[in-house]
Design a protein around this motif. Structure first.
Motif, PDB file in Angstrom:
ATOM      1  N   ILE A  12      29.512  52.362  29.092  1.00  0.00           N
ATOM      2  CA  ILE A  12      28.429  51.971  30.001  1.00  0.00           C
ATOM      3  C   ILE A  12      28.057  53.144  30.917  1.00  0.00           C
ATOM      4  N   ALA A  13      29.050  53.743  31.546  1.00  0.00           N
ATOM      5  CA  ALA A  13      28.767  54.905  32.417  1.00  0.00           C
ATOM      6  C   ALA A  13      28.248  56.072  31.604  1.00  0.00           C
ATOM      7  N   PHE A  14      28.767  56.247  30.397  1.00  0.00           N
ATOM      8  CA  PHE A  14      28.317  57.302  29.482  1.00  0.00           C
ATOM      9  C   PHE A  14      26.820  57.148  29.187  1.00  0.00           C
ATOM     10  N   ILE A  15      26.404  55.941  28.849  1.00  0.00           N
ATOM     11  CA  ILE A  15      25.002  55.683  28.495  1.00  0.00           C
ATOM     12  C   ILE A  15      24.090  55.813  29.716  1.00  0.00           C
ATOM     13  N   ILE A  16      24.494  55.227  30.839  1.00  0.00           N
ATOM     14  CA  ILE A  16      23.657  55.296  32.038  1.00  0.00           C
ATOM     15  C   ILE A  16      23.480  56.744  32.493  1.00  0.00           C
ATOM     16  N   SER A  17      24.541  57.527  32.425  1.00  0.00           N
ATOM     17  CA  SER A  17      24.419  58.933  32.838  1.00  0.00           C
ATOM     18  C   SER A  17      23.512  59.714  31.888  1.00  0.00           C
ATOM     19  N   HIS A  18      23.524  59.382  30.616  1.00  0.00           N
ATOM     20  CA  HIS A  18      22.640  60.059  29.671  1.00  0.00           C
ATOM     21  C   HIS A  18      21.175  59.632  29.852  1.00  0.00           C
ATOM     22  N   ILE A  19      20.953  58.371  30.186  1.00  0.00           N
ATOM     23  CA  ILE A  19      19.585  57.920  30.487  1.00  0.00           C
ATOM     24  C   ILE A  19      19.076  58.642  31.729  1.00  0.00           C
ATOM     25  N   GLN A  20      19.946  58.777  32.733  1.00  0.00           N
ATOM     26  CA  GLN A  20      19.584  59.512  33.950  1.00  0.00           C
ATOM     27  C   GLN A  20      19.213  60.957  33.621  1.00  0.00           C
ATOM     28  N   LEU A  21      19.982  61.579  32.748  1.00  0.00           N
ATOM     29  CA  LEU A  21      19.683  62.953  32.337  1.00  0.00           C
ATOM     30  C   LEU A  21      18.332  63.029  31.627  1.00  0.00           C
ATOM     31  N   LEU A  22      18.062  62.098  30.739  1.00  0.00           N
ATOM     32  CA  LEU A  22      16.798  62.093  30.008  1.00  0.00           C
ATOM     33  C   LEU A  22      15.606  61.939  30.952  1.00  0.00           C
ATOM     34  N   VAL A  23      15.695  60.994  31.881  1.00  0.00           N
ATOM     35  CA  VAL A  23      14.609  60.803  32.854  1.00  0.00           C
ATOM     36  C   VAL A  23      14.469  62.048  33.724  1.00  0.00           C
ATOM     37  N   GLY A  24      15.593  62.628  34.110  1.00  0.00           N
ATOM     38  CA  GLY A  24      15.558  63.844  34.926  1.00  0.00           C
ATOM     39  C   GLY A  24      14.915  65.013  34.210  1.00  0.00           C
TER      40      GLY A  24
ATOM     41  N   LEU B 184      12.185  56.050  39.406  1.00  0.00           N
ATOM     42  CA  LEU B 184      13.096  55.686  38.319  1.00  0.00           C
ATOM     43  C   LEU B 184      14.330  56.584  38.333  1.00  0.00           C
ATOM     44  N   HIS B 185      14.125  57.873  38.518  1.00  0.00           N
ATOM     45  CA  HIS B 185      15.233  58.828  38.559  1.00  0.00           C
ATOM     46  C   HIS B 185      16.166  58.533  39.740  1.00  0.00           C
ATOM     47  N   SER B 186      15.611  58.198  40.882  1.00  0.00           N
ATOM     48  CA  SER B 186      16.427  57.852  42.048  1.00  0.00           C
ATOM     49  C   SER B 186      17.153  56.529  41.856  1.00  0.00           C
ATOM     50  N   GLY B 187      16.471  55.555  41.287  1.00  0.00           N
ATOM     51  CA  GLY B 187      17.089  54.243  41.062  1.00  0.00           C
ATOM     52  C   GLY B 187      18.233  54.292  40.067  1.00  0.00           C
ATOM     53  N   ILE B 188      18.020  54.993  38.976  1.00  0.00           N
ATOM     54  CA  ILE B 188      19.078  55.108  37.967  1.00  0.00           C
ATOM     55  C   ILE B 188      20.247  55.920  38.526  1.00  0.00           C
ATOM     56  N   ALA B 189      19.969  56.824  39.453  1.00  0.00           N
ATOM     57  CA  ALA B 189      21.053  57.613  40.058  1.00  0.00           C
ATOM     58  C   ALA B 189      22.058  56.708  40.757  1.00  0.00           C
ATOM     59  N   TYR B 190      21.579  55.688  41.464  1.00  0.00           N
ATOM     60  CA  TYR B 190      22.492  54.739  42.104  1.00  0.00           C
ATOM     61  C   TYR B 190      23.352  54.032  41.067  1.00  0.00           C
ATOM     62  N   LEU B 191      22.716  53.597  39.990  1.00  0.00           N
ATOM     63  CA  LEU B 191      23.466  52.929  38.914  1.00  0.00           C
ATOM     64  C   LEU B 191      24.487  53.861  38.274  1.00  0.00           C
ATOM     65  N   ALA B 192      24.076  55.089  38.014  1.00  0.00           N
ATOM     66  CA  ALA B 192      24.962  56.047  37.350  1.00  0.00           C
ATOM     67  C   ALA B 192      26.168  56.375  38.237  1.00  0.00           C
ATOM     68  N   LEU B 193      25.927  56.616  39.512  1.00  0.00           N
ATOM     69  CA  LEU B 193      27.030  56.936  40.419  1.00  0.00           C
ATOM     70  C   LEU B 193      27.982  55.751  40.564  1.00  0.00           C
ATOM     71  N   ALA B 194      27.434  54.549  40.694  1.00  0.00           N
ATOM     72  CA  ALA B 194      28.278  53.357  40.803  1.00  0.00           C
ATOM     73  C   ALA B 194      29.078  53.136  39.521  1.00  0.00           C
ATOM     74  N   ALA B 195      28.434  53.301  38.374  1.00  0.00           N
ATOM     75  CA  ALA B 195      29.134  53.120  37.095  1.00  0.00           C
ATOM     76  C   ALA B 195      30.243  54.143  36.929  1.00  0.00           C
ATOM     77  N   LEU B 196      29.981  55.382  37.297  1.00  0.00           N
ATOM     78  CA  LEU B 196      31.013  56.413  37.190  1.00  0.00           C
ATOM     79  C   LEU B 196      32.207  56.103  38.090  1.00  0.00           C
TER      80      LEU B 196
END
Length: 144
Positions: free
Chosen positions: A47-59, A8-20
């Motif tokens: 959108i990038a703000f939220i995805i990056s925060h979800i990534q932080l929470l999972v991390g 999950l952490h790796s998958g969301i990382a792709y989304l977060a980097l792409a969104a940023l």
């Protein structure tokens, strides 16, 4: 559970980097073109703000349940091994700092009255956060 969190952490990382990347480019174009900052622009930045925060929470969850996270730091010896130091200290610390900078850019853009300043706040702070995130990705672990 641990393996699922890793994926999950790796998958969301792709989304977060792409969104940023997309938000940085979008805000840069908005700033250079001189167009008006709209509610749509704010939502795109959010959108990038939220995805990056979800990534932080999972991390953070992963950091405390992982055998190579916080437990490695408390066991000692992590500072002498560069891979262990990256996983136990540098990766979480720098990424928390990156999310704080992204948050400052988003919150600051809401307080600025000029459209160009709003776009500038978003693309500059998001870009700084993006570079910090890229600098501390454990590439050897991530690409395998």
């Amino acid at each position: 559970m641990y393996t699922g969190l890793q994926h999950l952490h790796s998958g969301i990382a792709y989304l977060a980097l792409a969104a940023l990347v997309l938000v940085i480019i979008y805000a840069l174009i908005g700033s250079l073109s001189g167009r008006e900052f709209t509610e749509k622009d704010r939502k795109i930045a959010m959108i990038a703000f939220i995805i990056s925060h979800i990534q932080l929470l999972v991390g953070l969850i992963l950091y405390f349940v992982s055998p190579v996270g916080f437990s490695l730091l408390t066991a000692g010896g992590a500072m002498s091994d560069s891979a262990a130091r990256l996983t136990a200290l540098e990766h979480p610390l720098i990424n928390i700092l990156a999310i704080v900078i992204i948050s400052v850019g988003y919150i600051r853009s809401k307080k600025i009255s000029l459209s160009r300043g709003k776009f500038r706040s978003i693309y500059m702070m998001y870009a700084i956060g993006f570079v910090l995130i890229l600098s501390r990705i454990p590439w050897a672990n991530w690409l395998n």
